[in-house]
Design an enzyme around this catalytic site. Structure first.
Site, PDB file in Angstrom:
ATOM      1  N   LYS A  44      50.816 139.163 -44.759  1.00 17.24           N
ATOM      2  CA  LYS A  44      51.915 138.110 -45.520  1.00 17.24           C
ATOM      3  C   LYS A  44      51.360 136.926 -46.105  1.00 17.24           C
ATOM      4  CE  LYS A  44      55.009 139.087 -41.640  1.00 17.24           C
ATOM      5  NZ  LYS A  44      55.846 138.755 -40.287  1.00 17.24           N
ATOM      6  N   ASP A  64      52.574 144.201 -29.673  1.00 17.48           N
ATOM      7  CA  ASP A  64      53.342 143.705 -30.741  1.00 17.48           C
ATOM      8  C   ASP A  64      54.458 142.878 -29.704  1.00 17.48           C
ATOM      9  OD1 ASP A  64      54.109 142.595 -33.080  1.00 17.48           O
ATOM     10  OD2 ASP A  64      55.534 144.046 -33.323  1.00 17.48           O
ATOM     11  N   LYS A 123      52.129 151.594 -37.979  1.00 20.19           N
ATOM     12  CA  LYS A 123      53.268 150.539 -37.502  1.00 20.19           C
ATOM     13  C   LYS A 123      54.389 151.312 -36.918  1.00 20.19           C
ATOM     14  CE  LYS A 123      53.286 146.772 -39.679  1.00 20.19           C
ATOM     15  NZ  LYS A 123      52.621 145.716 -38.794  1.00 20.19           N
ATOM     16  N   GLU A 126      50.128 150.114 -33.593  1.00 17.88           N
ATOM     17  CA  GLU A 126      51.014 149.075 -33.062  1.00 17.88           C
ATOM     18  C   GLU A 126      51.796 149.546 -31.949  1.00 17.88           C
ATOM     19  OE1 GLU A 126      53.334 146.192 -35.815  1.00 17.88           O
ATOM     20  OE2 GLU A 126      54.901 147.544 -35.019  1.00 17.88           O
ATOM     21  N   ARG A 176      46.288 120.516 -63.334  1.00 11.69           N
ATOM     22  CA  ARG A 176      47.336 120.903 -62.489  1.00 11.69           C
ATOM     23  C   ARG A 176      46.922 122.238 -61.724  1.00 11.69           C
ATOM     24  NH1 ARG A 176      49.784 117.617 -60.251  1.00 11.69           N
ATOM     25  NH2 ARG A 176      48.811 118.867 -58.596  1.00 11.69           N
TER      26      ARG A 176
END
Length: 436
Positions: free
Chosen positions: A277, A360, A309, A339, A242
């Site tokens: 992510k 962005d 960012k 960014e 598994r």
């Protein structure tokens, strides 16, 4: 005096003087990939003897050292020559393309270069069928972390599943339990990734387990195709089943979706990169899978590189202030990426010396203006596009001329590739000694 390291595809690579001139050229015969496909790579301004190393092993993969060497050479050439490559630098760049973008990009570049540079084209025509078949032979540039890094994760995942013991399997075992064989079968078409990890899972349970892969990492499989054969004790096969399948199914799903994204922009110089992510605990493996699919890795974590960012900009009071505070505190090789969401922010990032600028969630017309401004200021600055990139929009974004497109979709939107294991009692048949 540094030896040139050139990746040559099996089986034949030789250096000869070009007929009618003093310039050497390398004729590479690729019998494993194409039917009678032969192409010329013209070398000029290279002194003989030219040192050519075959960097490919039997399973069509590169070692960690070889990958790093090609990556460094390729990126250096790409950054310094910005697409205007001299023929002296072509061999290393071709090796880099073959490593980082797979044979599709490598082949396209060869075709365009040879038509422009030599006027000879190819010695044999490539049929449409051949052009599809050779995509199956992708050289995966992905390199797994060392087992000293992965083994603790695999132990944790095995412990999660096995707990205090597999009650079902243990109850079925006898003192003279025979060895069993098993096959792994793909129940749908896709790009295979994670077989070396699966093999490691079984061998942590029993080092005598034999795991023979029928497909290489990055190779496309068809529904119903047997992708691996296993042989060993029943308890190890059933207790590892598994965890091993879960990992291979997850990674193969990511590689499959990544390949679809990469194919959309294969005719452009733009590279697809992944993001942070990722599933907690699976980042190393999920990012490995995107590279198997044809993308390249963005930073692995916050300690890899500086990325300023939107929230960092707010906290610092502006892009300029953020760069001014961060630059003195980082090692000199570390770059700063910023960014940006507007043209004003792009101008501020340029003014304060950003090394990489991310555009962005910009509309395409604004993005083109931003790219023009950046190129006018400094063509060496790398440009990355990000934000809501989909399979339908990625080509239009690539056509703006950005260097990179970052997207979380190949990981976050990937469905698992369905694989299964079937036990077969008896002696393991003889297969080539080839482990992934």
């Amino acid at each position: 005096n540094t030896p040139v390291r050139l990746a040559c595809v099996k089986h034949t690579a030789s250096v000869h003087p070009e007929p009618g001139s003093n310039s050497p050229f390398c004729k590479v015969v690729i019998s494993n990939l194409f039917t009678s496909f032969v192409f010329d790579v013209i070398f000029r301004s290279i002194e003989l003897p030219l040192k050519i190393y075959n960097l490919f092993s039997e399973d069509w993969s590169l070692s960690c050292f070889q990958t790093l060497q090609l990556s460094r050479f390729g990126r250096l050439i790409e950054s310094r020559f910005s697409g205007c490559l001299s023929q002296a630098h072509l061999p290393i760049y071709l090796a880099y393309l073959g490593m980082s973008r797979g044979f599709e990009r490598f082949f396209d570049f060869c075709l365009k270069f040879l038509e422009i540079s030599s006027g000879k084209g190819f010695w044999a025509k490539l049929s449409l069928k051949d052009s599809k078949d050779w995509r199956k032979k992708v050289i995966a540039s992905a390199v797994l972390p060392h087992w000293i890094v992965l083994d603790p994760l695999l132990h944790t995942w095995l412990l999660e599943d096995i707990g205090r013991g597999d009650r079902t399997t243990v109850a079925l075992l006898s003192p003279e339990a025979p060895l069993w064989q098993a096959t792994w079968t793909a129940k749908q078409a896709g790009v295979i990734a994670g077989l070396p990890v699966a093999m490691r899972v079984f061998q942590l349970l029993n080092q005598q387990i034999s795991f023979v892969a029928n497909v290489a990492e990055g190779e496309t499989c068809q529904s119903g195709q047997v992708i691996a054969h296993l042989h060993g004790t029943l308890d190890a096969l059933l207790m590892g089943e598994r965890v091993a399948l879960n990992l291979a199914m997850r990674l193969s799903g990511i590689a499959t979706l990544t390949r679809k994204y990469v194919e959309e922009i294969a005719e452009t110089p733009t590279k697809l990169v992944d993001t942070r992510k990722t599933t907690p605990g699976l980042r190393l493996l999920e990012k490995y899978a995107t590279v198997v699919g044809g993308a390249i890795n963005h930073r692995m974590g916050l300690d890899d590189a500086v990325m300023i960012k939107d929230n960092h900009i707010k906290a610092a009071g502006g892009i300029g202030k953020a760069i001014a505070r961060i630059r003195p505190q980082i090692p000199y090789p570390v770059t700063i990426e910023v960014e940006t969401e507007t043209l004003d922010q792009v101008a501020e990032a340029l003014q304060h010396g950003a090394d990489i600028i991310m555009l962005d969630n910009m509309p395409l017309d604004i993005m083109r203006q931003a790219i023009q401004s950046i190129h006018q200021h400094n063509k060496q600055i790398k440009i990355e596009a990000s934000g809501n990139i989909t399979i339908k929009t990625i080509r239009a974004v690539a056509d703006t001329g950005v260097d990179y497109i970052s997207s979380s979709a190949p990981i976050t939107c990937a469905s698992w590739l369905d694989l299964s294991m079937n036990l077969e009692f008896g002696t393991m048949p003889q297969f080539p000694e080839k482990n992934p």
